[in-house]
Design an enzyme around this catalytic site. Structure first.
Site, PDB file in Angstrom:
ATOM      1  N   GLY A 157       2.560 -15.324   5.790  1.00 47.50           N
ATOM      2  CA  GLY A 157       1.783 -14.872   6.949  1.00 47.50           C
ATOM      3  C   GLY A 157       2.672 -14.603   8.153  1.00 47.50           C
TER       4      GLY A 157
ATOM      5  NE  ARG B  10      -2.225  -2.072   3.198  1.00 42.93           N
ATOM      6  CZ  ARG B  10      -2.621  -2.346   4.440  1.00 42.93           C
ATOM      7  NH1 ARG B  10      -3.692  -1.764   4.936  1.00 42.93           N
ATOM      8  NH2 ARG B  10      -1.947  -3.193   5.185  1.00 42.93           N
TER       9      ARG B  10
HETATM   10  C1  UD1 Z   1      -1.779  -7.797  11.837  1.00 42.25           C
HETATM   11  C2  UD1 Z   1      -2.514  -8.724  12.799  1.00 42.25           C
HETATM   12  C3  UD1 Z   1      -3.748  -7.989  13.311  1.00 42.25           C
HETATM   13  C4  UD1 Z   1      -3.355  -6.680  13.970  1.00 42.25           C
HETATM   14  C5  UD1 Z   1      -2.543  -5.819  13.002  1.00 42.25           C
HETATM   15  C6  UD1 Z   1      -1.954  -4.634  13.730  1.00 42.25           C
HETATM   16  C7  UD1 Z   1      -2.063 -10.957  11.914  1.00 42.25           C
HETATM   17  C8  UD1 Z   1      -2.633 -12.115  11.240  1.00 42.25           C
HETATM   18  N1  UD1 Z   1      -2.892  -9.931  12.142  1.00 42.25           N
HETATM   19  O1  UD1 Z   1      -2.617  -7.577  10.740  1.00 42.25           O
HETATM   20  O2  UD1 Z   1      -4.415  -8.792  14.264  1.00 42.25           O
HETATM   21  O3  UD1 Z   1      -4.499  -5.982  14.394  1.00 42.25           O
HETATM   22  O4  UD1 Z   1      -1.409  -6.580  12.487  1.00 42.25           O
HETATM   23  O5  UD1 Z   1      -1.333  -3.745  12.835  1.00 42.25           O
HETATM   24  O6  UD1 Z   1      -0.886 -10.974  12.265  1.00 42.25           O
HETATM   25  N2  UD1 Z   1       4.757 -10.060   7.855  1.00 42.25           N
HETATM   26  C9  UD1 Z   1       5.845 -10.795   7.495  1.00 42.25           C
HETATM   27  N3  UD1 Z   1       5.664 -11.871   6.701  1.00 42.25           N
HETATM   28  C10 UD1 Z   1       4.434 -12.257   6.269  1.00 42.25           C
HETATM   29  C11 UD1 Z   1       3.327 -11.489   6.651  1.00 42.25           C
HETATM   30  C12 UD1 Z   1       3.523 -10.391   7.448  1.00 42.25           C
HETATM   31  O7  UD1 Z   1       6.981 -10.465   7.878  1.00 42.25           O
HETATM   32  O8  UD1 Z   1       4.362 -13.265   5.587  1.00 42.25           O
HETATM   33  C13 UD1 Z   1       4.966  -8.889   8.702  1.00 42.25           C
HETATM   34  C14 UD1 Z   1       4.649  -7.609   7.978  1.00 42.25           C
HETATM   35  O9  UD1 Z   1       5.828  -7.070   7.365  1.00 42.25           O
HETATM   36  C15 UD1 Z   1       4.152  -6.736   9.107  1.00 42.25           C
HETATM   37  C16 UD1 Z   1       3.562  -7.734  10.092  1.00 42.25           C
HETATM   38  O10 UD1 Z   1       4.098  -8.972   9.790  1.00 42.25           O
HETATM   39  O11 UD1 Z   1       5.197  -6.022   9.738  1.00 42.25           O
HETATM   40  C17 UD1 Z   1       2.036  -7.778  10.095  1.00 42.25           C
HETATM   41  O12 UD1 Z   1       1.584  -8.232   8.849  1.00 42.25           O
HETATM   42  P1  UD1 Z   1       0.357  -7.574   8.074  1.00 42.25           P
HETATM   43  O13 UD1 Z   1       0.112  -8.383   6.868  1.00 42.25           O
HETATM   44  O14 UD1 Z   1       0.586  -6.113   7.968  1.00 42.25           O
HETATM   45  O15 UD1 Z   1      -0.835  -7.864   9.081  1.00 42.25           O
HETATM   46  P2  UD1 Z   1      -2.113  -6.968   9.317  1.00 42.25           P
HETATM   47  O16 UD1 Z   1      -3.130  -7.318   8.303  1.00 42.25           O
HETATM   48  O17 UD1 Z   1      -1.748  -5.552   9.481  1.00 42.25           O
HETATM   49 MG    MG Z   2      -0.139  -4.226   8.957  1.00 45.33          MG
END
Ligand code: UD1
Ligand code: MG
Length: 449
Positions: free
Chosen positions: A78, A16
């Protein structure tokens, strides 16, 4: 406090942001988001800081301190899968694990230490830092029964009832080392087909472990940055905070909306900052200073009673009562002692200019050492570069250099010397002498007159 280690999840692309730069490398007040997160936890002295990198990891990694351990998540499956990558470093670690996201730059150290203490004190396997917000859309919802945390439900998987819950998961957690086993049980059976870290709460709970949530007092520092607007909002919030802090310390900022002051600036009382000023990182300003006009200051130390008018100052050390500008360019390595004056359209670089000396108009003083009470006339240039090397100019105390003098370095000009205007100086001048190095004027008859 119980020993702990930190894992920062930062493998996501940050789609985004619509950027070729990984999200966590975007800067807030001049510092990348991930460095804000790292700095927020460093003073709590964790045993390890592990960063999970994925998308364009090399760009993030080269900006990290050597003490920070990087692990890689090749495919972004994830947040649970991301944390799993840290297992190789922390699986046998006995302390707690603080898990944070790389995009929450304004999180307060005190909120993190409260979370760590709360988890240890209650002997819980997991505590989630929660926040009550007006609009919970998009966040994971905190589902409790009494004080215990039952589970976290993501927006896309929440029932209409659960969507009404306005207590959200901040994405910051403290786990004990049961987390590594719990991660193995996470399945991607959800709307996004991802391995959700949030599912570990229900898994731990069902295996008889204690899971809790701690509601943060102030939700504002827990906002994740996902797009340019949120980055801008964070920047504005930080500016407001910084400028309020300066007001508290007795600094006048005439127009807070038209002034930019880096989070780390130190400014003394009774200093006045006029509109249009940009104070970048690494600046320390003393008391009673005036910064006026569209001035830019970076990596510099200004003593008391300094005035800067419409000037660009980078990497300088400026003594008490000195006056810079209007329109001066003070470059790295400029050391201006007390009561020095560098005026309009003058440039200094790697130059020590001693007490009470003046470079008032249109000069370039580079690679130079200038004594006390020296007057440099308008248009004087140190010719410091021969096309290959830089050479030094030394001018002794109480000397007077007339206008439009070229000083071809290396050259030593003694104390109390007078250099006539228009001279091109190529040889040393002993103290107390007068040097004239220009063609003598001839006056001839004009034809036809
Ligand atoms: C996540 C939480 C949500 C919370 C929110 C707060 C989960 C499933 N959900 O959602 O409950 O309210 O954060 O901001 O975790 N990342 C990785 N590898 C991946 C996926 C994600 O390193 O494969 C990292 C991203 O870079 C990020 C973090 O994990 O820093 C969170 O991932 P993101 O996909 O942003 O989760 P949200 O949908 O924001
Ligand atoms: Mg996030």
């Amino acid at each position: 406090m119980k020993n702990f280690s930190v894992v920062i999840l930062a493998a996501g692309a940050g789609t985004r942001m619509k950027s070729s730069l990984p999200k966590v490398m975007h800067k807030l007040s001049g510092k990348p988001l991930i460095n804000w997160v790292i700095d927020s936890v460093q003073s709590l002295k964790p045993d390890n800081i592990v960063v999970v990198l994925g998308h364009k990891s090399e760009i993030v990694e080269e900006n990290l301190d050597k003490k920070i351990k990087a692990v890689y998540q090749k495919e972004q499956l994830g947040s649970a899968h991301a944390l799993m990558q840290a297992a190789k470093v922390l699986k046998n670690y006995k302390g707690d694990v603080l898990v944070m996201c790389g995009d929450v730059p304004l999180v307060k150290t005190s909120a993190l230490s409260s979370l760590l203490k709360y988890n240890a004190k209650n002997k819980a396997s997991a505590t989630v830092l929660a926040a009550k917000v007006e609009d919970p859309f998009g966040y994971g919802r905190i589902v409790k029964s009494g004080a215990a945390l039952e589970k976290i439900v993501e927006e896309k998987d929440a029932s209409p009832q659960e969507k009404l819950i306005n207590e959200i998961n901040s994405g910051i957690y403290c786990f004990d080392n049961n987390i590594w086993k719990a991660l193995l049980k996470v399945k991607p059976d959800n709307a996004k087909k991802e391995y959700y870290l949030t599912d570990t709460i229900e898994i731990l709970k069902k295996s008889g472990k204690k899971t809790l949530s701690l509601t943060a007092e102030n939700a504002s520092g827990l906002k994740g940055i996902n797009n340019r607007f949120e980055l801008h909002e964070a920047e504005m919030a930080l500016q407001e905070l910084k400028i309020s802090e300066l007001f508290e310390k007795g600094v006048t900022v005439i127009d807070a909306n038209n002034t930019y002051i880096s989070y780390d600036a130190q400014i003394g009382r009774d200093t006045v900052i006029y509109p249009g000023t940009f104070i970048d990182a690494g600046v320390k300003i003393g008391r009673n200073c005036v910064i006026k006009g569209t001035s830019y200051i970076k990596n510099s130390v200004l003593a008391d009673n300094v005035s800067i008018l419409y000037s660009y100052v980078d990497g300088a050390d400026i003594g008490k009562g000195s006056k810079i500008g209007p329109f001066s360019h003070i470059r790295p390595g400029s050391v201006l002692k007390d009561n020095v004056k560098v005026g309009n359209f003058s440039e200094t670089k790697k130059a020590v200019i001693s007490k009470n000396s003046k470079v008032n108009h249109l000069s370039y003083i580079g690679d130079a050492e200038i004594g006390e009470n020296v007057n440099i006339g308008a248009g004087t240039i140190t010719c410091n570069y021969d096309g290959k090397n830089k050479h030094k100019t030394v001018i002794g105390a109480d000397s007077f250099v007339g206008s439009n003098v070229n000083i071809v370095a290396p050259v030593n000009i003694g104390k109390g010397v007078l250099v006539a205007a228009g001279s091109t100086i190529t040889h040393d001048i002993p103290s107390g002498k007068l040097a004239i190095a220009r063609a003598r004027q001839e006056v001839k008859q004009r034809k036809g007159r």
